[in-house]
Design a protein around this motif. Structure first.
Motif, PDB file in Angstrom:
ATOM      1  N   ALA A  57      17.292  83.591  76.818  1.00 12.47           N
ATOM      2  CA  ALA A  57      18.539  83.860  75.766  1.00 12.47           C
ATOM      3  C   ALA A  57      18.287  82.548  74.799  1.00 12.47           C
ATOM      4  O   ALA A  57      17.916  81.435  75.256  1.00 12.47           O
ATOM      5  CB  ALA A  57      19.838  83.597  76.436  1.00 12.47           C
ATOM      6  N   PRO A  58      18.359  82.941  73.471  1.00 13.77           N
ATOM      7  CA  PRO A  58      18.220  81.897  72.569  1.00 13.77           C
ATOM      8  C   PRO A  58      19.108  80.643  72.485  1.00 13.77           C
ATOM      9  O   PRO A  58      18.536  79.421  72.482  1.00 13.77           O
ATOM     10  CB  PRO A  58      18.333  82.547  70.975  1.00 13.77           C
ATOM     11  CG  PRO A  58      18.539  84.013  71.328  1.00 13.77           C
ATOM     12  CD  PRO A  58      18.658  84.262  72.862  1.00 13.77           C
ATOM     13  N   GLU A  59      20.460  80.958  73.058  1.00 12.43           N
ATOM     14  CA  GLU A  59      21.289  79.731  73.195  1.00 12.43           C
ATOM     15  C   GLU A  59      20.916  78.885  74.406  1.00 12.43           C
ATOM     16  O   GLU A  59      21.631  77.587  74.578  1.00 12.43           O
ATOM     17  CB  GLU A  59      22.973  80.040  73.192  1.00 12.43           C
ATOM     18  CG  GLU A  59      23.135  81.051  74.515  1.00 12.43           C
ATOM     19  CD  GLU A  59      22.830  82.571  74.449  1.00 12.43           C
ATOM     20  OE1 GLU A  59      22.044  82.823  73.223  1.00 12.43           O
ATOM     21  OE2 GLU A  59      23.345  83.383  74.980  1.00 12.43           O
ATOM     22  N   MET A  60      20.078  79.335  75.219  1.00 15.74           N
ATOM     23  CA  MET A  60      19.702  78.575  76.365  1.00 15.74           C
ATOM     24  C   MET A  60      18.284  77.763  76.262  1.00 15.74           C
ATOM     25  O   MET A  60      17.912  77.051  77.071  1.00 15.74           O
ATOM     26  CB  MET A  60      19.363  79.360  77.724  1.00 15.74           C
ATOM     27  CG  MET A  60      20.693  80.110  78.125  1.00 15.74           C
ATOM     28  SD  MET A  60      21.537  78.830  78.923  1.00 15.74           S
ATOM     29  CE  MET A  60      23.330  79.443  78.940  1.00 15.74           C
ATOM     30  N   GLN A  61      17.708  77.794  75.210  1.00 16.00           N
ATOM     31  CA  GLN A  61      16.523  77.204  74.679  1.00 16.00           C
ATOM     32  C   GLN A  61      16.842  75.560  74.222  1.00 16.00           C
ATOM     33  O   GLN A  61      17.625  75.459  73.551  1.00 16.00           O
ATOM     34  CB  GLN A  61      15.768  77.915  73.456  1.00 16.00           C
ATOM     35  CG  GLN A  61      15.388  79.254  74.080  1.00 16.00           C
ATOM     36  CD  GLN A  61      14.902  79.562  75.257  1.00 16.00           C
ATOM     37  OE1 GLN A  61      13.862  78.818  75.716  1.00 16.00           O
ATOM     38  NE2 GLN A  61      15.551  80.620  75.879  1.00 16.00           N
TER      39      GLN A  61
ATOM     40  N   ARG B  30      19.735  73.668  80.182  1.00 14.05           N
ATOM     41  CA  ARG B  30      20.163  75.209  80.585  1.00 14.05           C
ATOM     42  C   ARG B  30      21.375  74.882  81.574  1.00 14.05           C
ATOM     43  O   ARG B  30      22.257  75.599  81.383  1.00 14.05           O
ATOM     44  CB  ARG B  30      19.092  76.132  81.378  1.00 14.05           C
ATOM     45  CG  ARG B  30      19.179  77.424  80.975  1.00 14.05           C
ATOM     46  CD  ARG B  30      18.016  78.166  81.240  1.00 14.05           C
ATOM     47  NE  ARG B  30      17.211  77.670  82.687  1.00 14.05           N
ATOM     48  CZ  ARG B  30      16.072  77.404  82.713  1.00 14.05           C
ATOM     49  NH1 ARG B  30      15.365  77.297  81.733  1.00 14.05           N
ATOM     50  NH2 ARG B  30      15.768  76.715  84.065  1.00 14.05           N
ATOM     51  N   VAL B  31      21.297  74.050  82.706  1.00 14.19           N
ATOM     52  CA  VAL B  31      22.484  73.993  83.548  1.00 14.19           C
ATOM     53  C   VAL B  31      23.468  73.120  82.868  1.00 14.19           C
ATOM     54  O   VAL B  31      24.667  73.626  83.035  1.00 14.19           O
ATOM     55  CB  VAL B  31      21.760  73.213  84.838  1.00 14.19           C
ATOM     56  CG1 VAL B  31      23.227  73.150  85.624  1.00 14.19           C
ATOM     57  CG2 VAL B  31      20.711  73.761  85.692  1.00 14.19           C
ATOM     58  N   ALA B  32      23.115  72.229  82.201  1.00  8.61           N
ATOM     59  CA  ALA B  32      24.196  71.545  81.407  1.00  8.61           C
ATOM     60  C   ALA B  32      24.792  72.316  80.475  1.00  8.61           C
ATOM     61  O   ALA B  32      26.163  72.406  80.229  1.00  8.61           O
ATOM     62  CB  ALA B  32      23.632  70.305  80.454  1.00  8.61           C
ATOM     63  N   ASN B  33      24.270  73.443  79.598  1.00  3.98           N
ATOM     64  CA  ASN B  33      24.657  74.411  78.866  1.00  3.98           C
ATOM     65  C   ASN B  33      25.704  75.291  79.342  1.00  3.98           C
ATOM     66  O   ASN B  33      26.713  75.757  78.860  1.00  3.98           O
ATOM     67  CB  ASN B  33      23.440  75.187  78.107  1.00  3.98           C
ATOM     68  CG  ASN B  33      23.822  75.415  76.584  1.00  3.98           C
ATOM     69  OD1 ASN B  33      24.888  75.236  76.220  1.00  3.98           O
ATOM     70  ND2 ASN B  33      22.927  76.419  76.179  1.00  3.98           N
ATOM     71  N   GLU B 115      21.372  92.015  77.538  1.00  2.00           N
ATOM     72  CA  GLU B 115      22.716  91.590  76.992  1.00  2.00           C
ATOM     73  C   GLU B 115      23.883  92.288  77.637  1.00  2.00           C
ATOM     74  O   GLU B 115      24.906  91.455  77.939  1.00  2.00           O
ATOM     75  CB  GLU B 115      22.995  92.225  75.443  1.00  2.00           C
ATOM     76  CG  GLU B 115      21.689  91.855  74.405  1.00  2.00           C
ATOM     77  CD  GLU B 115      20.545  93.012  74.437  1.00  2.00           C
ATOM     78  OE1 GLU B 115      21.007  94.005  73.980  1.00  2.00           O
ATOM     79  OE2 GLU B 115      19.616  92.563  74.969  1.00  2.00           O
ATOM     80  N   GLU B 116      23.662  93.077  78.329  1.00  2.00           N
ATOM     81  CA  GLU B 116      24.800  93.679  79.178  1.00  2.00           C
ATOM     82  C   GLU B 116      25.036  92.919  80.164  1.00  2.00           C
ATOM     83  O   GLU B 116      25.970  92.443  80.699  1.00  2.00           O
ATOM     84  CB  GLU B 116      24.579  94.970  79.682  1.00  2.00           C
ATOM     85  CG  GLU B 116      24.753  96.256  78.617  1.00  2.00           C
ATOM     86  CD  GLU B 116      24.200  97.349  78.781  1.00  2.00           C
ATOM     87  OE1 GLU B 116      24.392  98.381  77.924  1.00  2.00           O
ATOM     88  OE2 GLU B 116      23.366  97.458  79.589  1.00  2.00           O
ATOM     89  N   ILE B 117      23.741  92.379  80.923  1.00  2.00           N
ATOM     90  CA  ILE B 117      23.924  91.409  82.044  1.00  2.00           C
ATOM     91  C   ILE B 117      24.539  90.106  81.826  1.00  2.00           C
ATOM     92  O   ILE B 117      25.267  89.645  82.423  1.00  2.00           O
ATOM     93  CB  ILE B 117      22.604  91.375  82.597  1.00  2.00           C
ATOM     94  CG1 ILE B 117      21.891  92.580  83.246  1.00  2.00           C
ATOM     95  CG2 ILE B 117      22.665  90.191  83.875  1.00  2.00           C
ATOM     96  CD1 ILE B 117      20.785  92.563  83.718  1.00  2.00           C
ATOM     97  N   LEU B 118      24.009  89.569  80.537  1.00  4.19           N
ATOM     98  CA  LEU B 118      24.486  88.111  80.152  1.00  4.19           C
ATOM     99  C   LEU B 118      26.060  88.478  79.782  1.00  4.19           C
ATOM    100  O   LEU B 118      26.934  87.452  80.153  1.00  4.19           O
ATOM    101  CB  LEU B 118      23.810  87.788  78.976  1.00  4.19           C
ATOM    102  CG  LEU B 118      22.438  87.359  79.081  1.00  4.19           C
ATOM    103  CD1 LEU B 118      21.681  87.336  77.549  1.00  4.19           C
ATOM    104  CD2 LEU B 118      22.436  86.112  79.879  1.00  4.19           C
ATOM    105  N   GLN B 119      26.543  89.426  79.193  1.00  3.19           N
ATOM    106  CA  GLN B 119      28.149  89.546  79.048  1.00  3.19           C
ATOM    107  C   GLN B 119      28.761  89.751  80.303  1.00  3.19           C
ATOM    108  O   GLN B 119      29.910  89.122  80.498  1.00  3.19           O
ATOM    109  CB  GLN B 119      28.176  90.863  78.124  1.00  3.19           C
ATOM    110  CG  GLN B 119      28.196  90.598  76.890  1.00  3.19           C
ATOM    111  CD  GLN B 119      27.988  91.847  75.802  1.00  3.19           C
ATOM    112  OE1 GLN B 119      28.827  92.812  76.283  1.00  3.19           O
ATOM    113  NE2 GLN B 119      27.229  92.064  74.489  1.00  3.19           N
ATOM    114  N   ALA B 120      28.175  90.365  81.330  1.00  2.00           N
ATOM    115  CA  ALA B 120      28.943  90.655  82.633  1.00  2.00           C
ATOM    116  C   ALA B 120      28.846  89.134  83.197  1.00  2.00           C
ATOM    117  O   ALA B 120      29.981  88.729  83.968  1.00  2.00           O
ATOM    118  CB  ALA B 120      28.133  91.470  83.642  1.00  2.00           C
TER     119      ALA B 120
END
Lengths: 97, 184
Positions: A57-61, B30-33, B115-120
């Motif tokens: 995902a772009p926001e995770m980069q 990534r974890v911090a985000n 995108e569906e998985i990310l939204q879920a």
């Protein structure tokens, strides 16, 4: 092992968190149960897709400019002489004088 | 001048840190985000984590699990940050109740989009989402996740189980809304 029991421990099986003996029971059940094999394959597929989707995902980069700046700051901190070393240098210089 | 020995020691320590910890910066970010839900805060947390890790690197045993060690530091710093902001709270009862009500595990729909998985995943209550991300995405063990979150291992297991159930329920709803076939 029944299907219901397998479904309840599928998460632990996927996470490789079952005891060896229970793991054997699961494998025996899967050998003889196409429905649970399909369920396991579907869950594995979903988790693999989710893993890639999040990581790509772009926001995770990580921003490369941020990464370089942080590395340089850390390097500078790591290689900076400590207060004691500076003090020692002053003392040695004074002795030479 | 400065002792050559001391300089050499610092360079050696930096080389070890650079080889083991720095390649994990993207993982820590990534974890911090996921924890911060905001890029700027995630970058601050990443920076603080690596600064703290550099200071404490003498306590790290080389060639063990550096990623887990860094995420432990990250969790600790994030707890301190949330405590300061007054955001630290126990999992709300309502969140636990939502998860409890998902008794039925729906089949996984076919042909899901990323995108569906990310939204879920986004729609999961935070306590469940964090465990799902740490175990299923970042592939930490239950024990490691329990240590990061300072909760019993049984709590990690139940949140993961419920989180995955909720995720599947969300995905089934998407599939129903967009007419995707569910297998089974």
């Amino acid at each position: 092992m029944r299907c219901q029991e397998f479904r309840e421990m599928m998460d632990s099986y996927l996470g490789d968190e079952l005891l060896v003996e229970t793991n054997h029971d699961v494998l025996r059940h899967l050998e003889n149960c196409p429905a649970c094999r399909n369920e396991l394959a579907a869950q594995r597929g979903l988790l693999a897709q989710m893993r890639l989707a999040v990581k790509n995902a772009p926001e995770m980069q990580l921003n490369q400019a941020f990464a370089i700046k942080l590395r340089n700051n850390l390097r500078e901190t790591a290689l900076r002489p400590s207060v004691w070393e500076k003090l020692k240098a002053v003392v040695l210089a004074a002795q030479d004088f | 001048m400065f002792g050559i020995g001391a300089r050499e020691v610092r360079e050696k320590e930096w080389a070890a840190f650079e080889a083991e910890a720095l390649p994990l910066m993207a993982d820590v970010f990534r974890v911090a985000n996921y924890l911060a839900r905001d890029r700027e805060t995630a970058e601050d947390l990443t920076q603080e984590t690596f600064a703290q890790a550099l200071k404490s690197f003498h306590r790290y045993t080389p060639d063990t699990n550096c990623r887990a060690w860094l995420v432990t530091i990250l969790y600790h710093l994030n707890s301190k940050r949330r405590h300061k902001l007054g955001q630290l709270k126990l999992v709300e009862d309502t969140e636990e109740q939502i998860a409890e009500t998902v008794a039925f595990v729906p089949p996984i729909p076919e042909e899901l989009k990323d995108e569906e998985i990310l939204q879920a995943l986004e729609k999961l209550p935070k306590a469940f989402r964090d465990v799902v991300v740490l175990t299923d995405v970042e592939e930490f063990s239950y024990k490691e996740v329990a240590e990061f979150m300072q909760v019993p291992i049984g709590t990690v297991m139940s949140r993961l189980h419920r989180g995955r159930k909720l995720l599947r329920q969300q995905l089934t709803e998407y599939a129903r809304n967009f007419g995707l076939a569910a297998d089974g």
